[in-house]
Motif scaffolding. Sequence first.
Motif, PDB file in Angstrom:
ATOM      1  N   GLY A   1      23.187 -26.920  41.171  1.00  0.00           N
ATOM      2  CA  GLY A   1      21.850 -27.434  40.892  1.00  0.00           C
ATOM      3  C   GLY A   1      21.607 -27.802  39.437  1.00  0.00           C
ATOM      4  O   GLY A   1      20.563 -28.366  39.118  1.00  0.00           O
ATOM      5  N   THR A   2      22.576 -27.509  38.551  1.00  0.00           N
ATOM      6  CA  THR A   2      22.448 -27.929  37.151  1.00  0.00           C
ATOM      7  C   THR A   2      22.917 -29.366  36.958  1.00  0.00           C
ATOM      8  O   THR A   2      22.859 -29.896  35.851  1.00  0.00           O
ATOM      9  N   SER A   3      23.368 -29.998  38.021  1.00  0.00           N
ATOM     10  CA  SER A   3      23.906 -31.355  37.935  1.00  0.00           C
ATOM     11  C   SER A   3      22.847 -32.348  37.457  1.00  0.00           C
ATOM     12  O   SER A   3      21.658 -32.202  37.752  1.00  0.00           O
ATOM     13  N   PRO A   4      23.275 -33.382  36.727  1.00  0.00           N
ATOM     14  CA  PRO A   4      22.330 -34.457  36.370  1.00  0.00           C
ATOM     15  C   PRO A   4      21.988 -35.273  37.603  1.00  0.00           C
ATOM     16  O   PRO A   4      22.746 -35.304  38.576  1.00  0.00           O
TER      17      PRO A   4
ATOM     18  N   TYR B   1      19.728 -43.465  42.813  1.00  0.00           N
ATOM     19  CA  TYR B   1      21.143 -43.097  42.853  1.00  0.00           C
ATOM     20  C   TYR B   1      21.342 -41.732  43.519  1.00  0.00           C
ATOM     21  O   TYR B   1      22.045 -40.859  43.009  1.00  0.00           O
ATOM     22  N   ASN B   2      20.687 -41.553  44.670  1.00  0.00           N
ATOM     23  CA  ASN B   2      20.727 -40.231  45.309  1.00  0.00           C
ATOM     24  C   ASN B   2      22.140 -39.815  45.699  1.00  0.00           C
ATOM     25  O   ASN B   2      22.507 -38.653  45.538  1.00  0.00           O
ATOM     26  N   GLU B   3      22.959 -40.768  46.200  1.00  0.00           N
ATOM     27  CA  GLU B   3      24.291 -40.366  46.641  1.00  0.00           C
ATOM     28  C   GLU B   3      25.191 -40.013  45.458  1.00  0.00           C
ATOM     29  O   GLU B   3      25.943 -39.035  45.502  1.00  0.00           O
ATOM     30  N   ILE B   4      25.109 -40.790  44.383  1.00  0.00           N
ATOM     31  CA  ILE B   4      25.910 -40.483  43.202  1.00  0.00           C
ATOM     32  C   ILE B   4      25.488 -39.135  42.620  1.00  0.00           C
ATOM     33  O   ILE B   4      26.328 -38.306  42.249  1.00  0.00           O
ATOM     34  N   SER B   5      24.189 -38.902  42.548  1.00  0.00           N
ATOM     35  CA  SER B   5      23.679 -37.649  41.981  1.00  0.00           C
ATOM     36  C   SER B   5      24.173 -36.448  42.786  1.00  0.00           C
ATOM     37  O   SER B   5      24.643 -35.449  42.224  1.00  0.00           O
ATOM     38  N   VAL B   6      24.074 -36.541  44.112  1.00  0.00           N
ATOM     39  CA  VAL B   6      24.493 -35.417  44.959  1.00  0.00           C
ATOM     40  C   VAL B   6      26.010 -35.258  44.918  1.00  0.00           C
ATOM     41  O   VAL B   6      26.522 -34.134  44.967  1.00  0.00           O
ATOM     42  N   SER B   7      26.733 -36.358  44.800  1.00  0.00           N
ATOM     43  CA  SER B   7      28.195 -36.281  44.713  1.00  0.00           C
ATOM     44  C   SER B   7      28.626 -35.547  43.442  1.00  0.00           C
ATOM     45  O   SER B   7      29.575 -34.755  43.466  1.00  0.00           O
TER      46      SER B   7
END
Length: 291
Positions: A126-129, A214-220
């Motif tokens: 969850g710390t991901s950008p 960019y939901n898919e990139i963010s979750v990836s």
Amino acid sequence: MALFSSLTPVFIAIICVLIGVIMKKTNGEKEKRDTKSKHPSRPWVDEDLKDGTDHPLEEEEGEEEWQGLEENVAHIPFTGERYSEAEMIERSQTFYELLNKRRSVRFLSDEPVPREVIDNVIRTAGTSPSGAHTEPWTFVVVQDPSLKHKIREIVEEEEEINYKKRMGDRWVNDLKRLRTNWIKEYLDTAPYLILIFKQVYGRLPNGKKKTHYYNEISVSIACGILLAALQNAGLYTVTSTPLNCGPQLRELLQRPANEKLLLLLPVGYSRKDATVPALTRKPLEDIMVVV
């Protein structure tokens, strides 16, 4: 007049031929345009894996309305860690050696794993950008044995169809050397299943849709951090993207319509008799270009 009358059928025939040629050319150009506009048929593509960022939401969204954080986000001082060059090199080498041991493990033990560890690795993910700090991810942790088995049944049913019909001979043959198939025993034996959903949009306090850029990139990216956190904790997994299982799993887990399944991770310790393919990774010179 007699000569003109005799030539009239010839002129009519010529005109008809010219009209036919023009129409054929026009139709041919139209078919080419239509062919270019159509994407090639790929039966293995999963609708849930498509990123809807480039598709505008309904007008109800309200383009003028701020969708992110508070309008005036406070900025606070930041002091980053600073290491000596020698320590930087040592830390980077140690971290590489840790992650270089990461392998996709399909033989997982049913030995219990502390729940706090799972909480911590997901906190780490969850710390991901994310695009505009929308944090468009949901991590669903499944530990109930009956629910895990239902997930396995759904996945195996769809995966058998994938292997036999959707994926095609080339993909199936590429997987043969890894000895994988549609049987997913680890979905029962792993103490935890983590299903990662991307939120293709959110909801504003007034109920209107909120864009998740960019939901898919963010979750990836978050998934990559999660894999590193699991490796750091001494846990193992195999990245699983069960094609065409998203809608059924979303319904089973009672997730809302704005969430699409991106990844399924069985998580646990490796079995004592576990094996992995003897694969090698590309050397640095094959994956890095310095300009």
